[in-house]
Structure formats: C-alpha cells, structure tokens
Scaffold this motif. Sequence first.
Motif, mmCIF file in Angstrom:
data_model
loop_
_atom_site.group_PDB
_atom_site.id
_atom_site.type_symbol
_atom_site.label_atom_id
_atom_site.label_comp_id
_atom_site.label_asym_id
_atom_site.label_seq_id
_atom_site.Cartn_x
_atom_site.Cartn_y
_atom_site.Cartn_z
ATOM 1 N N TYR A 32 0.866 -1.170 0.000
ATOM 2 C CA TYR A 32 0.000 0.000 0.000
ATOM 3 C C TYR A 32 0.908 1.228 0.000
ATOM 4 N N LEU A 33 1.005 1.909 -1.119
ATOM 5 C CA LEU A 33 1.849 3.089 -1.208
ATOM 6 C C LEU A 33 1.113 4.285 -0.619
ATOM 7 N N SER A 34 1.836 5.114 0.098
ATOM 8 C CA SER A 34 1.226 6.365 0.534
ATOM 9 C C SER A 34 1.001 7.222 -0.701
ATOM 10 N N ASP A 56 4.075 14.330 -14.063
ATOM 11 C CA ASP A 56 5.319 13.650 -14.423
ATOM 12 C C ASP A 56 6.143 13.319 -13.179
ATOM 13 N N GLN A 57 6.188 14.234 -12.209
ATOM 14 C CA GLN A 57 6.938 13.990 -10.972
ATOM 15 C C GLN A 57 6.269 12.904 -10.136
ATOM 16 N N VAL A 58 4.943 12.955 -10.036
ATOM 17 C CA VAL A 58 4.201 11.934 -9.288
ATOM 18 C C VAL A 58 4.445 10.559 -9.909
ATOM 19 N N ALA A 59 4.385 10.477 -11.224
ATOM 20 C CA ALA A 59 4.610 9.202 -11.906
ATOM 21 C C ALA A 59 6.025 8.686 -11.645
ATOM 22 N N ALA A 60 7.013 9.565 -11.727
ATOM 23 C CA ALA A 60 8.402 9.163 -11.458
ATOM 24 C C ALA A 60 8.551 8.683 -10.021
ATOM 25 N N ASN A 61 7.953 9.403 -9.076
ATOM 26 C CA ASN A 61 8.037 9.008 -7.671
ATOM 27 C C ASN A 61 7.338 7.668 -7.435
ATOM 28 N N ALA A 62 6.183 7.486 -8.047
ATOM 29 C CA ALA A 62 5.439 6.230 -7.879
ATOM 30 C C ALA A 62 6.237 5.053 -8.437
ATOM 31 N N LEU A 63 6.901 5.254 -9.555
ATOM 32 C CA LEU A 63 7.716 4.181 -10.139
ATOM 33 C C LEU A 63 8.856 3.804 -9.194
ATOM 34 N N ILE A 64 9.492 4.794 -8.590
ATOM 35 C CA ILE A 64 10.561 4.522 -7.623
ATOM 36 C C ILE A 64 10.007 3.731 -6.433
ATOM 37 N N ASN A 67 9.163 0.124 -7.527
ATOM 38 C CA ASN A 67 10.407 -0.633 -7.728
ATOM 39 C C ASN A 67 11.091 -0.980 -6.412
ATOM 40 N N ALA A 68 10.932 -0.128 -5.400
ATOM 41 C CA ALA A 68 11.560 -0.370 -4.096
ATOM 42 C C ALA A 68 11.022 -1.625 -3.419
ATOM 43 N N VAL A 69 9.825 -2.068 -3.814
ATOM 44 C CA VAL A 69 9.252 -3.297 -3.246
ATOM 45 C C VAL A 69 9.180 -4.415 -4.289
ATOM 46 N N GLY A 70 9.946 -4.263 -5.369
ATOM 47 C CA GLY A 70 10.020 -5.298 -6.385
ATOM 48 C C GLY A 70 8.808 -5.367 -7.293
ATOM 49 N N ALA A 71 8.066 -4.286 -7.387
ATOM 50 C CA ALA A 71 6.856 -4.254 -8.208
ATOM 51 C C ALA A 71 7.016 -3.244 -9.337
ATOM 52 N N GLY A 72 6.092 -3.301 -10.262
ATOM 53 C CA GLY A 72 6.027 -2.334 -11.351
ATOM 54 C C GLY A 72 4.595 -1.874 -11.526
ATOM 55 N N GLU A 127 -2.237 14.095 -6.455
ATOM 56 C CA GLU A 127 -1.674 13.046 -5.608
ATOM 57 C C GLU A 127 -2.237 11.725 -6.115
ATOM 58 N N VAL A 128 -1.397 10.700 -6.125
ATOM 59 C CA VAL A 128 -1.809 9.380 -6.598
ATOM 60 C C VAL A 128 -1.505 8.350 -5.519
ATOM 61 N N ASP A 129 -2.515 7.587 -5.155
ATOM 62 C CA ASP A 129 -2.447 6.559 -4.125
ATOM 63 C C ASP A 129 -2.585 5.206 -4.824
ATOM 64 N N LEU A 130 -1.587 4.331 -4.666
ATOM 65 C CA LEU A 130 -1.577 3.045 -5.362
ATOM 66 C C LEU A 130 -1.491 1.867 -4.380
ATOM 67 N N THR A 131 -2.147 0.775 -4.761
ATOM 68 C CA THR A 131 -2.035 -0.502 -4.071
ATOM 69 C C THR A 131 -1.547 -1.519 -5.087
ATOM 70 N N ALA A 132 -0.525 -2.288 -4.724
ATOM 71 C CA ALA A 132 0.057 -3.247 -5.659
ATOM 72 C C ALA A 132 0.108 -4.647 -5.047
ATOM 73 N N ALA A 133 -0.148 -5.650 -5.888
ATOM 74 C CA ALA A 133 0.050 -7.049 -5.521
ATOM 75 C C ALA A 133 1.500 -7.371 -5.841
ATOM 76 N N LEU A 134 2.250 -7.770 -4.829
ATOM 77 C CA LEU A 134 3.684 -7.977 -5.024
ATOM 78 C C LEU A 134 3.979 -9.284 -5.748
ATOM 79 N N PRO A 135 4.907 -9.260 -6.676
ATOM 80 C CA PRO A 135 5.297 -10.473 -7.383
ATOM 81 C C PRO A 135 5.960 -11.489 -6.449
ATOM 82 N N GLY A 136 5.817 -12.754 -6.814
ATOM 83 C CA GLY A 136 6.491 -13.849 -6.135
ATOM 84 C C GLY A 136 6.434 -13.801 -4.673
#
Length: 136
Positions: A32-34, A56-64, A67-72, A127-136
């Motif tokens: 769960y990303l802030s 563009d900055q929000v997207a770049a930050n979200a990608l970082i 990636n920090a938790v092994g997700a895309g 502001e963008v709030d994302l939830t990701a299912a982590l791989p593996g």
Amino acid sequence: MTDKIRRINPDRLHSTPGYHHITVVEAGRTAYLSGQCPLDSAGDVVGEGDLDAQIDQVAANALIALNAVGAGPEDVVKSLIYVVSPDEKVLAAAWFRLNESVIASAFSTASTLLGVAQLGYPGQLIEVDLTAALPG
C-alpha cells in the motif's frame, strides 16, 4: 504477478476509458503506497501551477516506490487519483496524462479519479495513491 491478477469489466456495467471495474488478486503480499506527491528528492513541490509537470513527478516518484518493493505499474491493483480542480476537462486531462506516463499500466486496473478542493502541500495539484500485488 500478472498471472494472479484478473481485471474484469462485467457486460452489464458501463464501458470505461481504460480502467476496469473489478480487480481480483488470487493470493500473495500486497503493498500500500502512501499518496505520491509532486515532490522532488529535497521535498519541494515541483512545477507549481503546472499540472503536467506535477503529474510527471508523481509518476516518477510512484515508479521509484513500486520498484523499491520489487513491483512495477503492471502489479497495481487499485489507484486513487486526487486532482485539485472541479473542472471535468482538467480531470480528464490528468487521466490521459497519467495514461501516457511511465506508470500508465497502473491505471488499467480498478481506478478512482476525484476532483478535490485542496491537497497537503501548498501549490500541490495532484496526488496518486496506489495498491500493488507484489510479485512472487
């Protein structure tokens, strides 16, 4: 993880501009990303008054963050997008810009786009709030 994520648009619901009504995750860990803000690495708001620059900055930050938790972006199962505007044209423009960004695939999932009166930082427009299912 994408083989364990199913995105569904039931036939009896309205068509969407790219997102899915339902996202099903079979099992696994979730991140769960802030809310990702248009801040640079020093913590300053970028592009004051420029929604595109802030997206563009929000997207770049979200990608970082992903990636920090092994997700895309493809692992995102829910997105909430907050834009400071009551104007549906501004909201639509933000949606389309995000769908052309480095995290575009994040918005093919269950998504909500909201126009709001204000966000947490002076001059912040998105502001963008994302939830990701982590791989593996």
